[in-house]
Design a protein around this motif. Structure first.
Motif, PDB file in Angstrom:
ATOM      1  N   VAL A   1       0.609  -1.027   0.096  1.00  0.00           N
ATOM      2  CA  VAL A   1      -0.096  -0.071   0.003  1.00  0.00           C
ATOM      3  C   VAL A   1       1.005   1.216   0.117  1.00  0.00           C
ATOM      4  O   VAL A   1       0.411   2.204  -0.862  1.00  0.00           O
ATOM      5  N   ARG A   2       1.803   1.178   0.855  1.00  0.00           N
ATOM      6  CA  ARG A   2       2.637   2.233   0.919  1.00  0.00           C
ATOM      7  C   ARG A   2       3.418   2.759  -0.412  1.00  0.00           C
ATOM      8  O   ARG A   2       3.591   3.871  -0.853  1.00  0.00           O
ATOM      9  N   GLN A   3       3.856   1.581  -1.022  1.00  0.00           N
ATOM     10  CA  GLN A   3       4.466   1.678  -2.455  1.00  0.00           C
ATOM     11  C   GLN A   3       3.641   2.249  -3.417  1.00  0.00           C
ATOM     12  O   GLN A   3       3.696   3.315  -4.327  1.00  0.00           O
ATOM     13  N   LEU A   4       2.428   1.743  -3.394  1.00  0.00           N
ATOM     14  CA  LEU A   4       1.219   2.193  -4.386  1.00  0.00           C
ATOM     15  C   LEU A   4       1.003   3.632  -4.213  1.00  0.00           C
ATOM     16  O   LEU A   4       1.174   4.333  -5.273  1.00  0.00           O
ATOM     17  N   LEU A   5       0.932   4.089  -3.123  1.00  0.00           N
ATOM     18  CA  LEU A   5       0.531   5.341  -2.819  1.00  0.00           C
ATOM     19  C   LEU A   5       1.668   6.545  -3.045  1.00  0.00           C
ATOM     20  O   LEU A   5       1.334   7.576  -3.306  1.00  0.00           O
ATOM     21  N   LEU A   6       2.893   6.059  -2.730  1.00  0.00           N
ATOM     22  CA  LEU A   6       3.875   6.894  -3.124  1.00  0.00           C
ATOM     23  C   LEU A   6       4.166   7.034  -4.402  1.00  0.00           C
ATOM     24  O   LEU A   6       4.447   8.159  -4.973  1.00  0.00           O
ATOM     25  N   ARG A   7       4.007   5.781  -5.293  1.00  0.00           N
ATOM     26  CA  ARG A   7       3.776   6.065  -6.770  1.00  0.00           C
ATOM     27  C   ARG A   7       2.791   7.050  -7.286  1.00  0.00           C
ATOM     28  O   ARG A   7       2.862   7.749  -8.155  1.00  0.00           O
ATOM     29  N   TYR A   8       1.594   7.024  -6.397  1.00  0.00           N
ATOM     30  CA  TYR A   8       0.695   7.911  -6.870  1.00  0.00           C
ATOM     31  C   TYR A   8       1.108   9.400  -6.437  1.00  0.00           C
ATOM     32  O   TYR A   8       0.766  10.482  -7.395  1.00  0.00           O
ATOM     33  N   VAL A   9       1.729   9.563  -5.408  1.00  0.00           N
ATOM     34  CA  VAL A   9       2.157  10.778  -5.072  1.00  0.00           C
ATOM     35  C   VAL A   9       3.214  11.351  -6.138  1.00  0.00           C
ATOM     36  O   VAL A   9       3.077  12.533  -6.471  1.00  0.00           O
ATOM     37  N   HIS A  10       3.993  10.610  -6.634  1.00  0.00           N
ATOM     38  CA  HIS A  10       4.951  10.836  -7.782  1.00  0.00           C
ATOM     39  C   HIS A  10       4.147  11.393  -8.850  1.00  0.00           C
ATOM     40  O   HIS A  10       4.586  12.445  -9.610  1.00  0.00           O
TER      41      HIS A  10
ATOM     42  N   GLY B   1       1.915  18.929 -26.657  1.00  0.00           N
ATOM     43  CA  GLY B   1       3.047  18.113 -25.637  1.00  0.00           C
ATOM     44  C   GLY B   1       2.618  18.590 -24.470  1.00  0.00           C
ATOM     45  O   GLY B   1       3.334  18.034 -23.330  1.00  0.00           O
ATOM     46  N   CYS B   2       1.773  19.595 -23.858  1.00  0.00           N
ATOM     47  CA  CYS B   2       1.451  19.728 -22.576  1.00  0.00           C
ATOM     48  C   CYS B   2       0.422  18.779 -21.897  1.00  0.00           C
ATOM     49  O   CYS B   2      -0.113  19.101 -20.939  1.00  0.00           O
ATOM     50  N   TYR B   3      -0.081  17.716 -22.775  1.00  0.00           N
ATOM     51  CA  TYR B   3      -0.937  16.791 -22.055  1.00  0.00           C
ATOM     52  C   TYR B   3      -0.553  15.519 -22.294  1.00  0.00           C
ATOM     53  O   TYR B   3       0.120  15.258 -23.716  1.00  0.00           O
ATOM     54  N   GLY B   4      -0.370  14.621 -21.363  1.00  0.00           N
ATOM     55  CA  GLY B   4      -0.179  13.106 -21.743  1.00  0.00           C
ATOM     56  C   GLY B   4       0.809  12.545 -20.781  1.00  0.00           C
ATOM     57  O   GLY B   4       0.854  11.232 -20.580  1.00  0.00           O
ATOM     58  N   VAL B   5       2.161  13.226 -20.539  1.00  0.00           N
ATOM     59  CA  VAL B   5       3.138  12.579 -19.722  1.00  0.00           C
ATOM     60  C   VAL B   5       2.708  12.167 -18.171  1.00  0.00           C
ATOM     61  O   VAL B   5       3.019  10.851 -18.092  1.00  0.00           O
ATOM     62  N   PRO B   6       2.245  12.925 -17.662  1.00  0.00           N
ATOM     63  CA  PRO B   6       1.614  12.463 -16.272  1.00  0.00           C
ATOM     64  C   PRO B   6       0.663  11.189 -16.281  1.00  0.00           C
ATOM     65  O   PRO B   6       0.703  10.254 -15.816  1.00  0.00           O
ATOM     66  N   GLU B   7      -0.109  11.410 -17.467  1.00  0.00           N
ATOM     67  CA  GLU B   7      -1.139  10.340 -17.532  1.00  0.00           C
ATOM     68  C   GLU B   7      -0.667   8.893 -17.965  1.00  0.00           C
ATOM     69  O   GLU B   7      -1.043   7.899 -17.422  1.00  0.00           O
ATOM     70  N   GLN B   8       0.566   9.120 -18.714  1.00  0.00           N
ATOM     71  CA  GLN B   8       1.239   7.819 -19.120  1.00  0.00           C
ATOM     72  C   GLN B   8       1.811   7.166 -18.043  1.00  0.00           C
ATOM     73  O   GLN B   8       1.945   6.158 -17.851  1.00  0.00           O
ATOM     74  N   GLU B   9       2.486   8.025 -17.160  1.00  0.00           N
ATOM     75  CA  GLU B   9       3.148   7.801 -15.971  1.00  0.00           C
ATOM     76  C   GLU B   9       2.298   6.862 -14.950  1.00  0.00           C
ATOM     77  O   GLU B   9       2.738   5.788 -14.326  1.00  0.00           O
ATOM     78  N   TYR B  10       0.973   7.267 -14.695  1.00  0.00           N
ATOM     79  CA  TYR B  10       0.149   6.808 -14.054  1.00  0.00           C
ATOM     80  C   TYR B  10      -0.373   5.566 -14.565  1.00  0.00           C
ATOM     81  O   TYR B  10      -0.236   4.395 -13.623  1.00  0.00           O
ATOM     82  N   GLU B  11      -0.545   5.445 -15.762  1.00  0.00           N
ATOM     83  CA  GLU B  11      -0.794   3.970 -16.274  1.00  0.00           C
ATOM     84  C   GLU B  11       0.235   3.111 -16.052  1.00  0.00           C
ATOM     85  O   GLU B  11       0.291   2.008 -15.735  1.00  0.00           O
ATOM     86  N   ARG B  12       1.667   3.556 -16.257  1.00  0.00           N
ATOM     87  CA  ARG B  12       2.763   2.665 -16.196  1.00  0.00           C
ATOM     88  C   ARG B  12       2.898   2.196 -14.736  1.00  0.00           C
ATOM     89  O   ARG B  12       3.180   1.153 -14.169  1.00  0.00           O
TER      90      ARG B  12
END
Length: 260
Positions: free
Chosen positions: A121-130, A220-231
């Motif tokens: 859980v901690r790792q999942l949520l820290l990744r979310y914070v990232h 280019g101002c849309y997409g990078v954070p969204e791709q990182e969330y999926e990854r």
């Protein structure tokens, strides 16, 4: 009280919780209606609850010392409101309020914090914070390097990501807060997007007509954070990263990705 089944959850973070951790959390989750403008996190006040949004959109707002305000990020069913507690922070200068009405699952902070002792859980949520940090970084990038209608296209895409359907119940007042501009400026930018046949704007509502066109406009101002969330959140099955102890005499045995 009937416990909530994980299979019925819409929040994407909660759905990724390990089964044993969700079973610990489920009795503590309280369903709540979240009307428009409801404050979820008050600035400089203790964060009393963490909210897992099931629908609707919340806005995180920063305010300067002289009262100027701007929205800095969105929170929907991909995340949580009150995430500073994941970092051991009990309050923040930023506020979070519901921009689009919805509902969610709240848990009192003192009851939520012990769940963070669960390594996965901690790792999942820290990744979310990232991913939250990335969204903030790209908001700054968009403000510095992209045009107003590109920024508007980005915000509309981010809202569309978090709301089921193509109708976004957004007022010009909220759009102005999102972009940090006057309402008249928002009206002009909406006309630009309408002229490109990407949206249809009416009083209190923006209908998405062509999402692909909005993506093209945003550039280019849309997409990078969204791709990182999926990854990191949606498709990741990576094991928890083992801790590196300060008294480890052989630090070279640990690589940056946690593999020996």
């Amino acid at each position: 009280m009937t416990m909530i089944a994980q299979s019925q959850i819409k929040n994407r973070l909660l759905r990724r919780f390990p089964e044993d951790a969700f079973e610990l959390l489920a009795p503590l989750l309280e369903p709540v209606d979240l009307p428009m403008k409801r404050l979820l996190v008050r600035p400089r006040m203790p964060i009393e609850h963490v909210y897992f949004l099931e629908s609707g959109v919340a806005s995180m707002v920063a305010e300067s010392a002289d009262g100027k305000r701007a929205e800095i990020r969105h929170i929907g069913r991909e995340g949580i409101a009150g995430y500073p507690v994941v970092l051991g922070v009990d309050r923040t200068p930023n506020s979070i309020f519901m921009q689009v009405a919805g509902y969610g699952l709240q848990v009192a902070t003192p009851e939520f914090v012990p769940i963070l002792e669960h390594a996965e859980v901690r790792q999942l949520l820290l990744r979310y914070v990232h991913t939250c940090e990335l969204q903030l970084a790209h908001s700054a990038l968009a403000a510095a390097k992209f045009t107003m209608h590109q920024r508007l296209a980005r915000w509309l895409l981010m809202c569309h990501d978090r709301i089921g359907g193509n109708d976004l119940p957004l007022t010009h007042e909220l759009l102005a807060l999102m972009l940090g501009v006057r309402r008249a400026g928002v009206t002009n930018e909406l006309h630009i997007l309408e002229g490109m046949h990407a949206i249809k704007s009416t009083r209190g509502n923006v209908r998405i007509l062509d999402r692909n066109m909005l993506i093209e406009i945003a550039g280019g101002c849309y997409g990078v954070p969204e791709q990182e969330y999926e990854r990191l959140i949606e498709t990741s099955a990576q094991p928890p990263i083992p801790p590196v102890h300060l008294n480890d005499k052989s630090p070279s045995q640990h690589s940056l990705n946690g593999r020996p």
